[in-house]
Design a protein around this motif. Structure first.
Motif, PDB file in Angstrom:
ATOM      1  N   SER A 121      10.856 -16.368  -3.908  1.00 58.15           N
ATOM      2  CA  SER A 121      10.209 -17.556  -4.430  1.00 58.15           C
ATOM      3  C   SER A 121       8.636 -17.937  -4.155  1.00 58.15           C
ATOM      4  O   SER A 121       8.103 -18.654  -4.821  1.00 58.15           O
ATOM      5  N   ASP A 122       8.127 -17.335  -3.035  1.00 58.50           N
ATOM      6  CA  ASP A 122       6.738 -17.052  -2.901  1.00 58.50           C
ATOM      7  C   ASP A 122       5.949 -15.896  -2.885  1.00 58.50           C
ATOM      8  O   ASP A 122       5.995 -15.118  -2.047  1.00 58.50           O
ATOM      9  N   SER A 123       5.255 -15.953  -4.113  1.00 58.75           N
ATOM     10  CA  SER A 123       4.609 -14.585  -4.396  1.00 58.75           C
ATOM     11  C   SER A 123       3.199 -14.315  -3.474  1.00 58.75           C
ATOM     12  O   SER A 123       2.791 -13.292  -3.564  1.00 58.75           O
ATOM     13  N   ASN A 124       2.895 -15.346  -2.777  1.00 53.74           N
ATOM     14  CA  ASN A 124       1.827 -15.378  -1.850  1.00 53.74           C
ATOM     15  C   ASN A 124       2.209 -14.415  -0.596  1.00 53.74           C
ATOM     16  O   ASN A 124       1.541 -13.669   0.093  1.00 53.74           O
ATOM     17  N   LEU A 125       3.421 -14.123  -0.251  1.00 55.21           N
ATOM     18  CA  LEU A 125       4.077 -13.315   0.766  1.00 55.21           C
ATOM     19  C   LEU A 125       4.321 -11.897   0.411  1.00 55.21           C
ATOM     20  O   LEU A 125       4.604 -11.551  -0.737  1.00 55.21           O
ATOM     21  N   GLN A 126       3.598 -11.252   1.283  1.00 50.53           N
ATOM     22  CA  GLN A 126       3.606  -9.732   1.269  1.00 50.53           C
ATOM     23  C   GLN A 126       4.949  -9.295   1.151  1.00 50.53           C
ATOM     24  O   GLN A 126       5.720  -9.523   2.131  1.00 50.53           O
ATOM     25  N   PRO A 127       5.394  -8.144   0.369  1.00 50.67           N
ATOM     26  CA  PRO A 127       6.552  -7.791   0.407  1.00 50.67           C
ATOM     27  C   PRO A 127       7.095  -6.723   1.318  1.00 50.67           C
ATOM     28  O   PRO A 127       6.242  -6.202   1.720  1.00 50.67           O
ATOM     29  N   LEU A 214       6.228   2.619  -6.791  1.00 48.41           N
ATOM     30  CA  LEU A 214       5.389   1.778  -6.234  1.00 48.41           C
ATOM     31  C   LEU A 214       4.067   1.530  -6.631  1.00 48.41           C
ATOM     32  O   LEU A 214       3.333   0.587  -6.584  1.00 48.41           O
ATOM     33  N   GLN A 215       3.643   2.708  -6.115  1.00 50.38           N
ATOM     34  CA  GLN A 215       2.082   2.779  -6.056  1.00 50.38           C
ATOM     35  C   GLN A 215       1.550   2.831  -7.548  1.00 50.38           C
ATOM     36  O   GLN A 215       0.574   1.877  -7.671  1.00 50.38           O
ATOM     37  N   SER A 216       2.245   3.144  -8.580  1.00 58.36           N
ATOM     38  CA  SER A 216       1.809   2.739  -9.940  1.00 58.36           C
ATOM     39  C   SER A 216       1.793   1.300 -10.137  1.00 58.36           C
ATOM     40  O   SER A 216       0.901   0.946 -11.121  1.00 58.36           O
ATOM     41  N   ARG A 217       2.381   0.507  -9.522  1.00 59.73           N
ATOM     42  CA  ARG A 217       2.529  -0.812  -9.857  1.00 59.73           C
ATOM     43  C   ARG A 217       1.538  -1.697  -8.806  1.00 59.73           C
ATOM     44  O   ARG A 217       1.405  -3.118  -8.793  1.00 59.73           O
ATOM     45  N   GLY A 218       0.858  -0.855  -7.798  1.00 61.40           N
ATOM     46  CA  GLY A 218      -0.315  -1.419  -6.826  1.00 61.40           C
ATOM     47  C   GLY A 218       0.497  -2.097  -5.784  1.00 61.40           C
ATOM     48  O   GLY A 218       0.096  -3.068  -5.153  1.00 61.40           O
ATOM     49  N   ILE A 219       1.824  -1.678  -5.443  1.00 64.43           N
ATOM     50  CA  ILE A 219       2.510  -2.401  -4.386  1.00 64.43           C
ATOM     51  C   ILE A 219       1.994  -2.016  -2.968  1.00 64.43           C
ATOM     52  O   ILE A 219       1.984  -1.141  -2.613  1.00 64.43           O
ATOM     53  N   LYS A 220       1.848  -3.302  -2.205  1.00 62.17           N
ATOM     54  CA  LYS A 220       1.472  -2.826  -0.895  1.00 62.17           C
ATOM     55  C   LYS A 220       2.288  -3.362  -0.109  1.00 62.17           C
ATOM     56  O   LYS A 220       2.616  -4.665   0.094  1.00 62.17           O
ATOM     57  N   LEU A 221       2.898  -2.802   0.856  1.00 62.61           N
ATOM     58  CA  LEU A 221       4.130  -3.319   1.815  1.00 62.61           C
ATOM     59  C   LEU A 221       3.512  -3.805   3.225  1.00 62.61           C
ATOM     60  O   LEU A 221       2.728  -3.275   3.580  1.00 62.61           O
ATOM     61  N   LEU A 222       4.397  -4.913   3.541  1.00 57.66           N
ATOM     62  CA  LEU A 222       4.087  -5.459   4.705  1.00 57.66           C
ATOM     63  C   LEU A 222       4.520  -4.631   5.685  1.00 57.66           C
ATOM     64  O   LEU A 222       3.949  -4.346   6.698  1.00 57.66           O
ATOM     65  N   PHE A 223       5.831  -4.324   5.666  1.00 64.73           N
ATOM     66  CA  PHE A 223       6.512  -3.062   6.733  1.00 64.73           C
ATOM     67  C   PHE A 223       7.558  -2.638   5.845  1.00 64.73           C
ATOM     68  O   PHE A 223       8.168  -3.015   4.824  1.00 64.73           O
TER      69      PHE A 223
END
Ligand SMILES: [Zn+2]
Length: 245
Positions: A121-127, A214-223
């Motif tokens: 629900s909170d898009s500010n939190l890194q996935p 994931l890279q193609s979507r620019g996703i950066k993971l928290l862990f």
């Protein structure tokens, strides 16, 4: 300068010592756990107590069913692709809420691997991301108490290839999510789940394709949490308690 040099050397030695310790641990585990890699104990601890009896049976059956699908990676070029496809159908059938939830997007990647996007629900939190694999190394019946793809229960254990490497993680993650969804779970933080189909033969078509996606979507993971080892009890010499690795 000298003190700083000494500190650097100390740090270097500490890193080397840690490396050696890890290597020795790996060797010990490899030596003493081959028999243990064939079965998983049916837990009786607190988390299971929060499940109803029916849910507990559901969980056990889900793992047994997964073990019975022989998703074997024979070599770099040979896999049981029929079983890999069947496994995809199996998880759709066993975890209906995961596959129908409006919070979850499911994609097949690299032919047989699975990528789930669970929207928080909170898009500010890194996935973050959970990983596991559902292919297994070959197993012939010799040396097994029960056939390796039977998923049979014996003396309180479920036996079979994949019980602790790594269908336990695949089924554990999906079953947890299924039960949580049933209880109205809505995460705040988004997360991803990736299940590879060729981890035992390097992951070129599963994990690598998931990474590319994931890279193609620019996703950066928290862990990221990937396969570990089982809780080993009385397996590593010199230890007196169960150890989680
Ligand atoms: Zn594994």
């Amino acid at each position: 300068m000298k003190a700083r040099w000494r500190n650097s050397l100390g740090a270097l030695l500490a890193v080397v010592a840690l490396g050696v310790t890890v290597l020795v641990a790996v060797l010990l585990i490899r030596t003493y756990t081959l028999a243990e890699f064939k079965r998983v104990r049916l837990g009786k601890g607190a988390p299971a107590a929060e499940l109803s009896q029916g849910e507990r049976e559901q969980l056990i059956e889900a793992l047994k069913g997964a073990i019975r699908i022989p998703t074997v990676s024979f070599s770099e070029t040979e896999q049981n692709t029929t079983a890999l496809a069947e496994f995809g159908q199996y998880i759709r059938k066993v975890f209906p809420l995961v596959f129908s939830s409006s919070l979850i997007q499911h994609e097949v990647v690299g032919g047989y691997s699975h990528l789930f996007t669970v929207r928080g629900s909170d898009s500010n939190l890194q996935p973050y991301m959970l990983l596991a694999h559902f292919d297994v190394v070959p197993a012939t019946p010799e040396g097994w108490e029960v056939p390796p793809f039977s998923g049979e229960e014996l003396n309180g254990y479920i036996y079979g290839r994949g019980t602790i490497d790594d269908k336990n993680c695949v089924i554990g993650i999906l079953q947890a999510l299924e039960f949580l969804l049933k209880r109205g779970y809505k995460p705040r933080r988004s997360f991803y789940i990736g299940f590879g189909h060729d981890e035992e033969i390097s992951g070129s078509y599963g994990a690598m394709k998931i990474v590319e996606t994931l890279q193609s979507r620019g996703i950066k993971l928290l862990f990221l949490v990937d396969e570990g080892l089982a809780v080993l009890d009385g397996v590593i010499q010199g230890t007196r308690r169960p150890i989680a690795l």
